[in-house]
Design a protein around this motif. Structure first.
Motif, PDB file in Angstrom:
ATOM      1  N   GLU A 165       0.822  -1.203   0.000  1.00 18.16           N
ATOM      2  CA  GLU A 165       0.000   0.000   0.000  1.00 18.16           C
ATOM      3  C   GLU A 165       0.865   1.266   0.000  1.00 18.16           C
ATOM      4  N   SER A 166       1.964   1.256   0.744  1.00 22.21           N
ATOM      5  CA  SER A 166       2.774   2.481   0.789  1.00 22.21           C
ATOM      6  C   SER A 166       3.393   2.757  -0.591  1.00 22.21           C
ATOM      7  N   ASN A 167       3.667   1.675  -1.307  1.00 24.29           N
ATOM      8  CA  ASN A 167       4.142   1.825  -2.670  1.00 24.29           C
ATOM      9  C   ASN A 167       3.093   2.471  -3.571  1.00 24.29           C
ATOM     10  N   ILE A 168       1.848   2.097  -3.357  1.00 19.97           N
ATOM     11  CA  ILE A 168       0.766   2.682  -4.157  1.00 19.97           C
ATOM     12  C   ILE A 168       0.669   4.179  -3.910  1.00 19.97           C
ATOM     13  N   TRP A 169       0.731   4.587  -2.646  1.00 23.92           N
ATOM     14  CA  TRP A 169       0.678   6.032  -2.356  1.00 23.92           C
ATOM     15  C   TRP A 169       1.837   6.755  -3.015  1.00 23.92           C
ATOM     16  N   THR A 170       3.020   6.144  -2.952  1.00 23.87           N
ATOM     17  CA  THR A 170       4.190   6.778  -3.555  1.00 23.87           C
ATOM     18  C   THR A 170       4.020   6.914  -5.065  1.00 23.87           C
ATOM     19  N   ILE A 171       3.538   5.841  -5.696  1.00 30.70           N
ATOM     20  CA  ILE A 171       3.370   5.889  -7.152  1.00 30.70           C
ATOM     21  C   ILE A 171       2.306   6.914  -7.546  1.00 30.70           C
ATOM     22  N   LEU A 172       1.190   6.930  -6.813  1.00 32.00           N
ATOM     23  CA  LEU A 172       0.134   7.910  -7.127  1.00 32.00           C
ATOM     24  C   LEU A 172       0.672   9.330  -6.979  1.00 32.00           C
ATOM     25  N   HIS A 173       1.427   9.546  -5.919  1.00 36.87           N
ATOM     26  CA  HIS A 173       1.975  10.875  -5.651  1.00 36.87           C
ATOM     27  C   HIS A 173       2.966  11.284  -6.748  1.00 36.87           C
ATOM     28  N   ARG A 174       3.863  10.375  -7.094  1.00 39.21           N
ATOM     29  CA  ARG A 174       4.848  10.700  -8.134  1.00 39.21           C
ATOM     30  C   ARG A 174       4.177  10.925  -9.485  1.00 39.21           C
ATOM     31  N   SER A 175       3.154  10.149  -9.747  1.00 41.77           N
ATOM     32  CA  SER A 175       2.411  10.339 -11.006  1.00 41.77           C
ATOM     33  C   SER A 175       1.805  11.726 -11.053  1.00 41.77           C
ATOM     34  N   ARG A 176       1.235  12.139  -9.921  1.00 40.76           N
ATOM     35  CA  ARG A 176       0.560  13.432  -9.902  1.00 40.76           C
ATOM     36  C   ARG A 176       1.558  14.593  -9.966  1.00 40.76           C
ATOM     37  N   LEU A 177       2.711  14.408  -9.360  1.00 44.37           N
ATOM     38  CA  LEU A 177       3.758  15.436  -9.489  1.00 44.37           C
ATOM     39  C   LEU A 177       4.139  15.593 -10.957  1.00 44.37           C
ATOM     40  N   LYS A 178       4.266  14.455 -11.611  1.00 39.50           N
ATOM     41  CA  LYS A 178       4.668  14.470 -13.013  1.00 39.50           C
ATOM     42  C   LYS A 178       3.567  15.060 -13.898  1.00 39.50           C
ATOM     43  N   LEU A 179       2.323  14.695 -13.588  1.00 40.67           N
ATOM     44  CA  LEU A 179       1.198  15.237 -14.360  1.00 40.67           C
ATOM     45  C   LEU A 179       1.147  16.760 -14.247  1.00 40.67           C
ATOM     46  N   ARG A 180       1.313  17.248 -13.020  1.00 54.73           N
ATOM     47  CA  ARG A 180       1.244  18.693 -12.819  1.00 54.73           C
ATOM     48  C   ARG A 180       2.310  19.419 -13.638  1.00 54.73           C
ATOM     49  N   GLN A 181       3.502  18.846 -13.572  1.00 51.94           N
ATOM     50  CA  GLN A 181       4.607  19.452 -14.311  1.00 51.94           C
ATOM     51  C   GLN A 181       4.353  19.420 -15.823  1.00 51.94           C
ATOM     52  N   CYS A 182       3.865  18.288 -16.280  1.00 52.10           N
ATOM     53  CA  CYS A 182       3.598  18.091 -17.705  1.00 52.10           C
ATOM     54  C   CYS A 182       2.518  19.065 -18.196  1.00 52.10           C
ATOM     55  N   ILE A 183       1.452  19.207 -17.393  1.00 54.40           N
ATOM     56  CA  ILE A 183       0.385  20.135 -17.777  1.00 54.40           C
ATOM     57  C   ILE A 183       0.927  21.554 -17.836  1.00 54.40           C
ATOM     58  N   GLU A 184       1.717  21.892 -16.831  1.00 50.74           N
ATOM     59  CA  GLU A 184       2.276  23.249 -16.812  1.00 50.74           C
ATOM     60  C   GLU A 184       3.112  23.507 -18.067  1.00 50.74           C
ATOM     61  N   ASN A 185       3.895  22.503 -18.463  1.00 52.26           N
ATOM     62  CA  ASN A 185       4.717  22.665 -19.660  1.00 52.26           C
ATOM     63  C   ASN A 185       3.878  22.794 -20.919  1.00 52.26           C
ATOM     64  N   LEU A 186       2.877  21.927 -21.047  1.00 50.72           N
ATOM     65  CA  LEU A 186       2.103  21.919 -22.294  1.00 50.72           C
ATOM     66  C   LEU A 186       1.085  23.049 -22.354  1.00 50.72           C
ATOM     67  N   TRP A 187       0.490  23.352 -21.219  1.00 50.81           N
ATOM     68  CA  TRP A 187      -0.640  24.290 -21.217  1.00 50.81           C
ATOM     69  C   TRP A 187      -0.177  25.735 -21.115  1.00 50.81           C
ATOM     70  N   TYR A 188       0.856  25.940 -20.307  1.00 47.92           N
ATOM     71  CA  TYR A 188       1.229  27.322 -20.008  1.00 47.92           C
ATOM     72  C   TYR A 188       2.422  27.838 -20.773  1.00 47.92           C
ATOM     73  N   LYS A 189       3.316  26.910 -21.093  1.00 49.80           N
ATOM     74  CA  LYS A 189       4.536  27.436 -21.699  1.00 49.80           C
ATOM     75  C   LYS A 189       4.449  27.431 -23.220  1.00 49.80           C
ATOM     76  N   ASN A 190       3.306  26.962 -23.744  1.00 51.12           N
ATOM     77  CA  ASN A 190       3.143  27.006 -25.194  1.00 51.12           C
ATOM     78  C   ASN A 190       2.135  28.064 -25.603  1.00 51.12           C
TER      79      ASN A 190
END
Lengths: 190, 82
Positions: A165-190
């Protein structure tokens, strides 16, 4: 009144009666039309082969969806197992002793113009989000998607993928960090 | 209860976790305290919630209205016959 109504199967009508519904269900979980069609086909085949096992207690549609769900979970489970190595993880946080755990300058969140997102056509934002989900490492994607399919609880995912379970929380968290960064790059910097 | 300053790394973890489940009293307290002092994590908090809302949308079947083409249907029916 017949209380013990037994539902019967009519395989020859499945594709016409439930094809579109199941297709959309599959697309919503797989975010790919080709993949959805493949799994839909597998679902009908599996259902056809096991039609003797249908007890008639649920409706035909419910039964078919339950098979499709298993196929989708199978798909992600396989994907998860086939990847041996955890992809390199580029943490957005400083890991040294003094600044430990602070945002790195280049990955700290910038302010988003949220009202702009809510005003603009949602589909644009959703398209960016889908794209960013597709960029997630396959292993994370498997956990992430399973978590969001019908809001599965962590226990189910632990069992399905054999992760803690702790692995799941870590993966979900890392995924969301990455998603946020990716959205910021695609949505705001273009 | 020990009052503790948590790092951004820990705070963002709690922010994401809170989208899925209730935090404990201690977690909530530590997160609040951190958010009070950290602008970046306040932004992360807002953006993480927005992303969550949109994720829910993506996985809702209601949002989809695709139809199988006759050709696709035919392909599936053929497979079933074999």
């Amino acid at each position: 009144m017949d209380d013990n109504k037994i539902n019967k199967l009519n395989p020859e009508l499945w594709v016409n009666n439930y094809g579109d519904y199941l297709y959309n269900y599959a697309i919503s979980k797989l975010l790919s039309k080709d993949l959805a069609e493949d799994l839909l086909q597998e679902t009908f085949l599996a259902a056809f082969k096991s039609k003797e096992k249908f007890k008639g207690k649920s409706s035909e549609k419910t039964w078919l969806i339950s098979i499709l769900k298993i196929k989708i979970a199978d798909y992600y489970r396989k994907k998860y197992k086939n990847i041996e190595q955890e992809q390199n993880y580029d943490s957005p946080f400083i890991e040294d002793k003094f600044m430990h755990g602070r945002w790195k300058e280049e990955s700290a969140p910038n302010e988003w113009n949220i009202s702009n997102i809510n005003l603009s056509d949602d589909n644009d934002f959703l398209a960016v989000l889908k794209k960013c989900i597709s960029f997630l490492p396959d292993k994370w994607k498997a956990v992430f998607v399973l978590k969001h399919i019908d809001e599965a609880n962590n226990n189910e995912i632990c069992n399905e993928l054999n992760v803690s379970e702790s692995n799941i929380w870590t993966i979900l968290h890392r995924s969301r960090l990455k998603l946020r960064q990716c959205i910021e790059n695609l949505w705001y910097k273009n | 209860m020990m009052m503790m300053m948590i790092t951004c790394k820990e705070a963002s973890f709690l922010i994401d976790k809170s989208q899925y489940t209730d935090l404990s009293f201690k977690e909530k307290f530590n997160l609040k305290l951190h958010l009070f002092t950290c602008k970046f994590c306040r932004l992360y908090n807002v953006e993480s919630k927005l992303i969550n809302e949109k994720i829910q949308k993506i996985y809702k079947i209601k949002e989809y209205n695709y139809k199988l083409s006759d050709e696709q249907k035919q392909r599936i029916i053929e497979k079933l016959k074999n």
